[in-house]
Every structure is written in structure tokens, then in C-alpha cells.
Design an enzyme around this catalytic site. Structure first.
Site, PDB file in Angstrom:
ATOM      1  N   HIS A  65     -12.799   3.349   2.654  1.00 12.94           N
ATOM      2  CA  HIS A  65     -11.895   4.403   2.214  1.00 12.94           C
ATOM      3  C   HIS A  65     -12.682   5.583   1.662  1.00 12.94           C
ATOM      4  CE1 HIS A  65      -8.966   0.982   2.197  1.00 12.94           C
ATOM      5  NE2 HIS A  65      -8.208   1.934   2.705  1.00 12.94           N
ATOM      6  N   LYS A 122       3.041  -3.961   6.324  1.00 18.51           N
ATOM      7  CA  LYS A 122       3.328  -4.016   4.884  1.00 18.51           C
ATOM      8  C   LYS A 122       4.826  -3.842   4.595  1.00 18.51           C
ATOM      9  CE  LYS A 122      -0.672  -4.976   3.221  1.00 18.51           C
ATOM     10  NZ  LYS A 122      -0.868  -6.244   2.507  1.00 18.51           N
ATOM     11  N   SER A 156       0.849  -1.184   0.000  1.00 15.32           N
ATOM     12  CA  SER A 156       0.000   0.000   0.000  1.00 15.32           C
ATOM     13  C   SER A 156       0.889   1.239   0.000  1.00 15.32           C
ATOM     14  CB  SER A 156      -0.883  -0.007   1.248  1.00 15.32           C
ATOM     15  OG  SER A 156      -1.340   1.290   1.553  1.00 15.32           O
ATOM     16  N   SER A 157       0.360   2.333  -0.533  1.00 16.57           N
ATOM     17  CA  SER A 157       1.142   3.579  -0.560  1.00 16.57           C
ATOM     18  C   SER A 157       1.390   4.143   0.833  1.00 16.57           C
ATOM     19  CB  SER A 157       0.419   4.623  -1.421  1.00 16.57           C
ATOM     20  OG  SER A 157      -0.874   4.874  -0.914  1.00 16.57           O
ATOM     21  N   CYS A 158       0.665   3.649   1.853  1.00 18.83           N
ATOM     22  CA  CYS A 158       0.853   4.177   3.213  1.00 18.83           C
ATOM     23  C   CYS A 158       2.182   3.739   3.839  1.00 18.83           C
ATOM     24  CB  CYS A 158      -0.309   3.768   4.115  1.00 18.83           C
ATOM     25  SG  CYS A 158      -0.276   2.036   4.566  1.00 18.83           S
ATOM     26  N   TYR A 170      -0.641  -0.745  10.176  1.00 19.55           N
ATOM     27  CA  TYR A 170      -0.829  -1.367   8.862  1.00 19.55           C
ATOM     28  C   TYR A 170       0.425  -1.171   8.001  1.00 19.55           C
ATOM     29  CZ  TYR A 170      -2.958  -2.384   4.298  1.00 19.55           C
ATOM     30  OH  TYR A 170      -3.256  -2.915   3.061  1.00 19.55           O
TER      31      TYR A 170
END
Length: 308
Positions: A180, A141, A108-110, A137
């Protein structure tokens, strides 16, 4: 990937996994393995080991994860960290034990630092502090990316990691609290329209900028990369374009033909100011998205109406 290859899609009922499944079926792959979470709890190490020993897949798409928006991430911090670590630990390790030819881990981009320079290049990983609301999270990842690289370094495993931007599309989650921003806005504005409300309240100031990729475009990119990418580290998947949450809300309002006004509640958290992916690496490999945002929102709204 050979057409006869046995391919396991972990998380096939989610938005990403179902898009990958549709893409593989459309490309003529028919030896596909899936399990619902009721049939196989990926958090259960023993169950995952038994599954891999019995099925022995050739390729694995690891799209299973515990996911949610700001509220869910910040409320269930322990669950998000533990469950995501457990899922990926079990799948990646058993893929190694069973000699899987290639595994794709979806992140994920987070994973990128909260205040990283924009757009986000792959080498910005671990160069700064994470956004607090989704830190558990993100840490899970990041561990998955490093795990794939470590198994590549130590055992020569062809395990790759891809980092999608914000996704939306068919089979999205429209839960009022745990979804989201894009699906949440579709639901809010749809409900306001059918209930003849004069306004919709949008969380935050509307100024943060976000990038959105249709899930079927992601599946197309994943299929392409499974064929054409076998490197350590990670690769971003996105459009290379973003817009403010205010402009997103206005776009959804237009697609849904809602006549009321949008009210922005600045007392609610904004999250990261901007999260635009640098997709130079992906474009240089020869892949580019096909579905633009307005068309994608129209498709997602049709799906929402058919399911709710």
C-alpha cells in the site's frame, strides 16, 4: 469476552491479526488459537471444517485475507475475488456450525462507492459504482458483511462487521509492487536516502486524499467493539482525519530525513479521489484513536529498519 475464553485469530501473522494478538495478550487473554497458512489453508473448506470441529473456539477475529495495493488488486482480479470469498465463506459458516459466541469480520474502506459523498457514512454501502482497480476485493468484502448480517437474521448469530480505514504499522508489507501507499513510500524514500539518490518518484498526481490508522489502534478498537458492539450492518474504524498523498510523502520524507526532491508521475493511476471515514458512530460508542500519524510513521519506520 471471558479471560478463559478460547479465541481464534484468523490471519495472526498479518499486520492486523498480529496487532489483535498483541492486544489480547496484553489484556491477559491466554487461551488464544492461531494457525499459519501452511498449517491451515482457509480456502480449503474441508480443512476449515475439521479445524473448527476440533478446536471449537468461543470467539473469532476474522482478519485473514488476500490483500495488496492498486497494482496487486488490478493484476490478480480473479485471485482477489475467489480467495477472499473462499476464506470468509469457510470461516463464517463454520463459526455458525460450531456455535461461536461472537465473530468479528474485518473489511476495508474500499467497499464504498468510488464517488460516494465524503466523509463515508456506513449507510453509503451499495449506493454507487465501485472503484474499478479494487472492485473484486471490494465485492468479496461486501459479501462478507452481508453474510454476517444474513447469519444474524436467519440464525441469530452475533456476527459483526468492522471497516477499517487505510492501515499501517508493525508487520506491514513493504513489497516494491504489492504494498500500500504508506509502506511503499517508506521503502522508496529509505532506499533513495541510503543510495544517495537526488529524487524519489511517487505514483500519481499526489492530490488524492487518504486517511491512515496505526494497526495497534485498530486492534484496540476491535477489542473495544468485541466487548461493546453487537449490531447488524457495519461500523467504520478510522481517525476522522485525512491528508493528500503529496503531504503524506512530505511527512515521510521529513521523518526519514531525506534531502532529495519528490517527483509526482501523473501518468500512473490515482485511484479514488478521497476516502475519509465518518467515525461518528464509533466516537459515540466511546472509542477514539490514540496514535497520531507522525508518531505512527516513526514507529513503522523503526519496525521497517529492524526487519529489512
Amino acid at each position: 469476552m471471558e479471560k478463559s475464553a478460547k479465541i481464534y485469530i484468523a490471519g495472526h501473522r498479518g499486520m492486523v491479526g498480529s496487532a489483535i494478538l498483541r492486544k489480547l495478550e496484553a489484556e491477559g487473554f491466554d487461551n488464544l488459537i492461531t494457525r499459519t497458512s501452511a498449517e491451515l489453508d482457509l480456502r480449503n473448506q474441508h480443512a476449515v471444517t475439521e479445524f473448527f470441529e476440533a478446536e471449537k473456539p468461543d470467539y473469532v477475529f476474522l482478519a485473514a485475507a488476500k490483500v495488496g495495493g492498486i497494482v496487486a488488486n488490478n493484476t490478480y482480479r480473479a485471485d482477489f475475488l475467489y480467495e477472499n470469498l473462499a476464506i470468509q465463506n469457510n470461516v463464517i459458516h463454520n463459526a455458525f456450525l460450531c456455535g461461536v459466541k461472537k465473530l468479528m469480520f474485518l473489511g476495508s474502506s474500499c467497499i464504498y462507492p468510488k464517488l460516494a459523498p465524503q466523509p463515508l457514512k456506513e449507510d453509503y454501502l451499495l449506493t454507487g459504482t465501485l472503484e474499478h482497480t479494487n472492485e473484486p476485493y471490494a465485492i468479496a468484502k461486501i459479501a462478507g458483511i452481508k453474510m454476517c448480517d444474513a447469519y444474524r437474521d436467519q440464525y441469530g448469530c452475533n456476527f459483526i462487521s468492522v471497516m477499517p480505514t487505510n492501515l499501517y504499522g508493525y508487520n506491514d508489507n513493504y513489497h516494491p509492487e504489492n504494498s500500500h501507499v504508506l509502506p511503499a513510500l517508506i521503502r522508496k524514500i529509505h532506499e533513495a536516502k541510503i543510495n544517495d539518490h537526488k529524487s524519489v518518484t511517487v505514483w500519481g498526481s499526489g492530490t488524492p486524499m487518504r486517511e491512515f490508522l496505526f494497526a495497534d489502534d485498530l486492534a484496540d478498537a476491535c477489542f473495544y467493539l468485541m466487548q461493546n458492539y453487537s449490531e447488524p450492518n457495519l461500523i467504520n474504524i478510522g481517525t476522522g482525519h485525512d491528508l493528500t498523498i503529496k503531504d503524506l510523502a512530505l511527512l515521510i520524507k521529513g521523518v526519514l530525513q531525506f534531502e532529495g526532491e519528490l517527483v509526482f508521475d501523473s501518468s500512473k493511476p490515482d485511484g479514488t479521489p478521497r476516502k475519509l471515514m465518518d467515525v461518528t458512530k464509533l466516537h459515540n460508542l466511546g472509542w477514539k484513536h490514540k496514535i497520531e500519524l507522525r508518531e505512527g510513521i516513526e514507529l513503522a519506520y523503526q519496525d521497517f529498519q529492524s526487519r529489512y
